[in-house]
Motif scaffolding. Structure first.
Motif, PDB file in Angstrom:
ATOM      1  N   VAL A  30    -116.658 -15.128   7.194  1.00 21.06           N
ATOM      2  CA  VAL A  30    -117.646 -14.794   6.127  1.00 21.06           C
ATOM      3  C   VAL A  30    -116.890 -14.672   4.677  1.00 21.06           C
ATOM      4  CG1 VAL A  30    -119.235 -12.977   5.016  1.00 21.06           C
ATOM      5  CG2 VAL A  30    -119.350 -13.829   7.748  1.00 21.06           C
ATOM      6  N   VAL A  31    -115.734 -14.159   4.763  1.00 21.82           N
ATOM      7  CA  VAL A  31    -115.064 -14.076   3.636  1.00 21.82           C
ATOM      8  C   VAL A  31    -114.371 -15.514   3.260  1.00 21.82           C
ATOM      9  CG1 VAL A  31    -112.979 -12.900   2.461  1.00 21.82           C
ATOM     10  CG2 VAL A  31    -114.456 -11.830   4.171  1.00 21.82           C
ATOM     11  N   TRP A  32    -114.038 -16.243   3.958  1.00 25.79           N
ATOM     12  CA  TRP A  32    -113.673 -17.658   4.035  1.00 25.79           C
ATOM     13  C   TRP A  32    -114.726 -18.367   3.048  1.00 25.79           C
ATOM     14  CZ3 TRP A  32    -114.884 -22.682   4.441  1.00 25.79           C
ATOM     15  CH2 TRP A  32    -113.765 -23.701   4.101  1.00 25.79           C
ATOM     16  N   ILE A  33    -115.924 -18.394   3.299  1.00 32.31           N
ATOM     17  CA  ILE A  33    -117.031 -19.039   2.989  1.00 32.31           C
ATOM     18  C   ILE A  33    -117.316 -18.404   1.493  1.00 32.31           C
ATOM     19  CG2 ILE A  33    -119.766 -19.426   3.104  1.00 32.31           C
ATOM     20  CD1 ILE A  33    -119.141 -19.489   6.104  1.00 32.31           C
ATOM     21  N   LEU A  34    -117.263 -17.105   1.402  1.00 28.41           N
ATOM     22  CA  LEU A  34    -117.700 -16.569   0.050  1.00 28.41           C
ATOM     23  C   LEU A  34    -116.713 -16.827  -0.918  1.00 28.41           C
ATOM     24  CD1 LEU A  34    -118.954 -13.200   1.104  1.00 28.41           C
ATOM     25  CD2 LEU A  34    -120.276 -14.958   0.214  1.00 28.41           C
ATOM     26  N   THR A  35    -115.349 -16.802  -0.573  1.00 30.32           N
ATOM     27  CA  THR A  35    -114.087 -17.125  -1.601  1.00 30.32           C
ATOM     28  C   THR A  35    -114.015 -18.429  -1.775  1.00 30.32           C
ATOM     29  OG1 THR A  35    -112.518 -16.986   0.571  1.00 30.32           O
ATOM     30  CG2 THR A  35    -112.931 -15.148  -1.058  1.00 30.32           C
ATOM     31  N   ARG A  36    -114.176 -19.383  -0.948  1.00 29.75           N
ATOM     32  CA  ARG A  36    -113.958 -20.849  -1.032  1.00 29.75           C
ATOM     33  C   ARG A  36    -115.194 -21.153  -2.100  1.00 29.75           C
ATOM     34  NH1 ARG A  36    -110.283 -18.215   1.355  1.00 29.75           N
ATOM     35  NH2 ARG A  36    -108.555 -19.619   2.071  1.00 29.75           N
ATOM     36  N   ALA A  37    -116.361 -20.854  -1.687  1.00 22.49           N
ATOM     37  CA  ALA A  37    -117.633 -21.085  -2.485  1.00 22.49           C
ATOM     38  C   ALA A  37    -117.173 -20.625  -4.142  1.00 22.49           C
ATOM     39  CB  ALA A  37    -118.834 -20.348  -2.391  1.00 22.49           C
ATOM     40  N   LEU A  38    -116.506 -19.504  -4.459  1.00 21.76           N
ATOM     41  CA  LEU A  38    -116.159 -19.039  -5.315  1.00 21.76           C
ATOM     42  C   LEU A  38    -114.951 -20.149  -6.377  1.00 21.76           C
ATOM     43  CD1 LEU A  38    -116.147 -17.108  -7.947  1.00 21.76           C
ATOM     44  CD2 LEU A  38    -114.548 -15.842  -6.964  1.00 21.76           C
ATOM     45  N   GLN A  39    -114.062 -20.454  -5.201  1.00 25.19           N
ATOM     46  CA  GLN A  39    -113.210 -21.439  -5.889  1.00 25.19           C
ATOM     47  C   GLN A  39    -113.877 -22.760  -6.040  1.00 25.19           C
ATOM     48  OE1 GLN A  39    -110.517 -20.980  -2.148  1.00 25.19           O
ATOM     49  NE2 GLN A  39    -108.936 -20.985  -3.811  1.00 25.19           N
ATOM     50  N   VAL A  40    -114.730 -23.288  -5.294  1.00 20.89           N
ATOM     51  CA  VAL A  40    -115.442 -24.633  -6.023  1.00 20.89           C
ATOM     52  C   VAL A  40    -116.258 -24.187  -7.151  1.00 20.89           C
ATOM     53  CG1 VAL A  40    -117.165 -26.113  -5.150  1.00 20.89           C
ATOM     54  CG2 VAL A  40    -115.843 -25.319  -3.406  1.00 20.89           C
ATOM     55  N   TRP A 137    -103.955 -15.379   4.900  1.00 21.07           N
ATOM     56  CA  TRP A 137    -104.382 -16.691   4.459  1.00 21.07           C
ATOM     57  C   TRP A 137    -105.769 -16.709   3.758  1.00 21.07           C
ATOM     58  CZ3 TRP A 137    -102.225 -21.478   3.266  1.00 21.07           C
ATOM     59  CH2 TRP A 137    -102.941 -22.331   3.242  1.00 21.07           C
ATOM     60  N   VAL A 138    -106.840 -16.091   4.419  1.00 22.30           N
ATOM     61  CA  VAL A 138    -108.291 -16.143   3.843  1.00 22.30           C
ATOM     62  C   VAL A 138    -108.250 -15.465   2.550  1.00 22.30           C
ATOM     63  CG1 VAL A 138    -110.560 -15.417   4.223  1.00 22.30           C
ATOM     64  CG2 VAL A 138    -109.427 -16.579   6.102  1.00 22.30           C
ATOM     65  N   ALA A 139    -107.494 -14.190   2.377  1.00 20.94           N
ATOM     66  CA  ALA A 139    -107.843 -13.535   1.039  1.00 20.94           C
ATOM     67  C   ALA A 139    -106.594 -13.678   0.162  1.00 20.94           C
ATOM     68  CB  ALA A 139    -107.755 -11.919   1.522  1.00 20.94           C
ATOM     69  N   GLY A 140    -105.390 -14.153   0.565  1.00 17.43           N
ATOM     70  CA  GLY A 140    -104.362 -14.661  -0.110  1.00 17.43           C
ATOM     71  C   GLY A 140    -104.566 -15.517  -1.170  1.00 17.43           C
ATOM     72  N   LEU A 141    -105.166 -16.902  -0.475  1.00 19.53           N
ATOM     73  CA  LEU A 141    -105.121 -18.099  -1.175  1.00 19.53           C
ATOM     74  C   LEU A 141    -106.217 -17.916  -2.306  1.00 19.53           C
ATOM     75  CD1 LEU A 141    -103.744 -20.554  -0.496  1.00 19.53           C
ATOM     76  CD2 LEU A 141    -105.615 -21.504   0.486  1.00 19.53           C
ATOM     77  N   PRO A 142    -107.164 -17.222  -2.325  1.00 15.63           N
ATOM     78  CA  PRO A 142    -108.179 -17.033  -3.744  1.00 15.63           C
ATOM     79  C   PRO A 142    -107.462 -16.014  -4.833  1.00 15.63           C
ATOM     80  CG  PRO A 142    -109.291 -16.662  -1.766  1.00 15.63           C
ATOM     81  CD  PRO A 142    -108.024 -16.584  -1.308  1.00 15.63           C
ATOM     82  N   LEU A 143    -106.244 -15.659  -4.446  1.00 15.25           N
ATOM     83  CA  LEU A 143    -105.264 -14.935  -5.546  1.00 15.25           C
ATOM     84  C   LEU A 143    -104.953 -15.940  -6.621  1.00 15.25           C
ATOM     85  CD1 LEU A 143    -103.503 -12.267  -3.246  1.00 15.25           C
ATOM     86  CD2 LEU A 143    -105.454 -11.744  -4.757  1.00 15.25           C
ATOM     87  N   LEU A 144    -104.856 -17.219  -6.042  1.00 17.50           N
ATOM     88  CA  LEU A 144    -104.339 -18.032  -7.002  1.00 17.50           C
ATOM     89  C   LEU A 144    -105.585 -18.915  -7.676  1.00 17.50           C
ATOM     90  CD1 LEU A 144    -101.732 -19.627  -4.724  1.00 17.50           C
ATOM     91  CD2 LEU A 144    -101.443 -17.919  -6.545  1.00 17.50           C
ATOM     92  N   LEU A 145    -106.834 -18.338  -7.452  1.00 21.85           N
ATOM     93  CA  LEU A 145    -108.006 -18.689  -8.182  1.00 21.85           C
ATOM     94  C   LEU A 145    -108.338 -20.206  -7.576  1.00 21.85           C
ATOM     95  CD1 LEU A 145    -107.733 -17.609 -11.861  1.00 21.85           C
ATOM     96  CD2 LEU A 145    -108.901 -16.576 -10.124  1.00 21.85           C
TER      97      LEU A 145
END
Length: 416
Positions: A30-40, A137-145
């Motif tokens: 769920v967190v992966w989907i939400l964070t990756r949607a934000l990145q997109v 990985w899931v939460a760390g990668l979005p730290l780089l926007l």
């Protein structure tokens, strides 16, 4: 030579039938989907442009290389092409997704690789009853926007992560993955540095050598100018985000030496310093890299105790040393460290948990510098210098701590 001792593993806690407690993949998914949607959304600039020219790397540089590679030749006399020939595989990969623009296909494939890494980390973590690695990985990668979506470092990191996860059970496959990664961006070869001695090392290193030779031969036959990239490496200077660049920025800030003599120019695909002592700083960085390599060789010779996490810890330590001593330290280098940190955290035996915390904090500070305040970093304001000082200070502290803990867990005599 004394044979290495395999350190006893930590006894696993009793588990109830079924999946271990706390190892459900639902929340990471769920967190992966939400964070990756934000990145997109950030990549699509729905919220406006965050940072200047982040997407341009794919739009202009990668796209230009793609068209040149389709003609059967590596980029000729292009100072931006500084990568081993295996990078062509990633640059050409959007051709596998018809119906999308080059940029859209590149982002889509990056997300797919990201999902594969997440699934692999979840699967490895569930064996241990812990998903700490997947969460890193899931939460760390979005730290780089959205930087990870518009650089090809996620793909490179995936090869290193999968190689490490396969090393103990399938060393031949691990060697092949590391070899492909090394031909894409060199550093994944370090994934094999800590392979347990004996059959695992022979199988992994032998497989890597054969795979690298075979792939290199295929690329040399398929493309012309295969080794032109080597000419661009020696001329690189000191990037403003490197450790040496931070020293030059502080010198420029206080006006010494030679006030006003330092300037920043866009060269070789990065913002680099020009001025007095820059070449000295660049040579000092190379000397530190050589010293780091020597320490790693000494560690490999002296290490006597291996546990399930030693190979992962050694890989993170090695890559961290080469990042810290680099003349570059681009923001995407942090992707490498997040991926290797995630593999370490899948294993209870890892001794680098404090190092991982420092690296995640460094990722956050790195984003404050690029893309959020890159103009101030470039002009060398007090705030820009402070960001680089903190980010690089955290990386140096993490590297020293990683070396100390790796040595203590594998070389130093255990306390009685």
């Amino acid at each position: 030579m004394t044979s290495p001792q395999l350190a006893p593993s930590t006894p696993a806690a009793p588990q109830a039938p079924g999946a271990p407690r706390g190892s459900s993949p639902v929340r990471p998914a769920v967190v992966w989907i939400l964070t990756r949607a934000l990145q997109v959304l950030l990549v699509s600039e729905v919220f406006g442009r965050v940072g200047d020219g982040i997407n341009g790397e794919v739009h202009r540089i990668y796209r230009t290389w793609y068209e040149q590679l389709l003609s059967g030749a590596f980029p000729l006399d292009d100072v931006m092409w500084q990568y081993p020939p295996g990078a062509a595989l990633v640059i050409l990969s959007p051709a596998l997704v018809p119906g999308l623009s080059y940029f859209q296909a590149f982002v889509a494939l990056t997300l797919l690789v990201d999902a594969v890494v997440t699934a692999a980390l979840v699967r490895a973590g569930r064996r241990q009853g812990r998903l700490a690695g997947a969460w890193v990985w899931v939460a760390g990668l979005p730290l780089l926007l959205h930087v990870p979506l518009v650089r090809y470092d996620v793909q490179v990191t995936a090869l290193a992560v999968l190689a490490l996860l396969a090393l103990r059970r399938r060393p031949v496959a691990a060697g092949a993955l590391a070899a492909v990664g090394a031909l894409v961006k060199v550093w994944p070869a370090l994934a094999l540095l800590g392979a347990p001695r004996g059959r695992t090392t022979r199988a992994a290193w032998g497989s890597a050598a054969v795979s690298a030779a075979a792939l290199l031969g295929v690329l040399a036959l398929a493309f012309s100018h295969t080794f032109d990239f080597l000419r661009q490496q020696g001329n690189r200077g000191v990037q403003i985000e490197s450790l040496g660049g931070t020293a030059l920025a502080l010198a420029r800030l206080v006006g010494a030496p030679y006030e006003g003599a330092y300037r920043v120019e866009y060269r070789y695909g990065a913002m680099e310093y020009l001025g007095p002592y820059v070449s000295t700083v660049a040579h000092a960085s190379l000397a530190l890299t050589v010293l780091a390599f020597g320490w790693l060789l000494l560690w490999r010779v002296r290490a006597r105790r291996w546990n399930a996490a030693t190979a992962c810890d050694a890989a993170l330590c090695a890559v961290l040393l080469f990042v810290v001593t680099s003349r570059v330290i681009s923001p995407q280098y942090m992707i490498w460290l997040i991926g290797l940190s995630a593999v370490c955290m899948t294993l209870r035996e890892s001794v680098l948990r404090p190092v991982v915390k420092l690296l995640l904090l460094a990722c956050f500070v790195s984003t404050l510098a690029y893309p959020l305040a890159y103009g101030q970093v470039t002009t060398g304001t007090v705030y820009g210098c402070l960001l680089m000082l903190v980010r690089n200070g955290l990386l140096v502290a993490a590297a020293l701590l990683a070396c100390r803990r790796l040595w203590a867990s594998t070389v130093a005599r255990p306390a009685s």
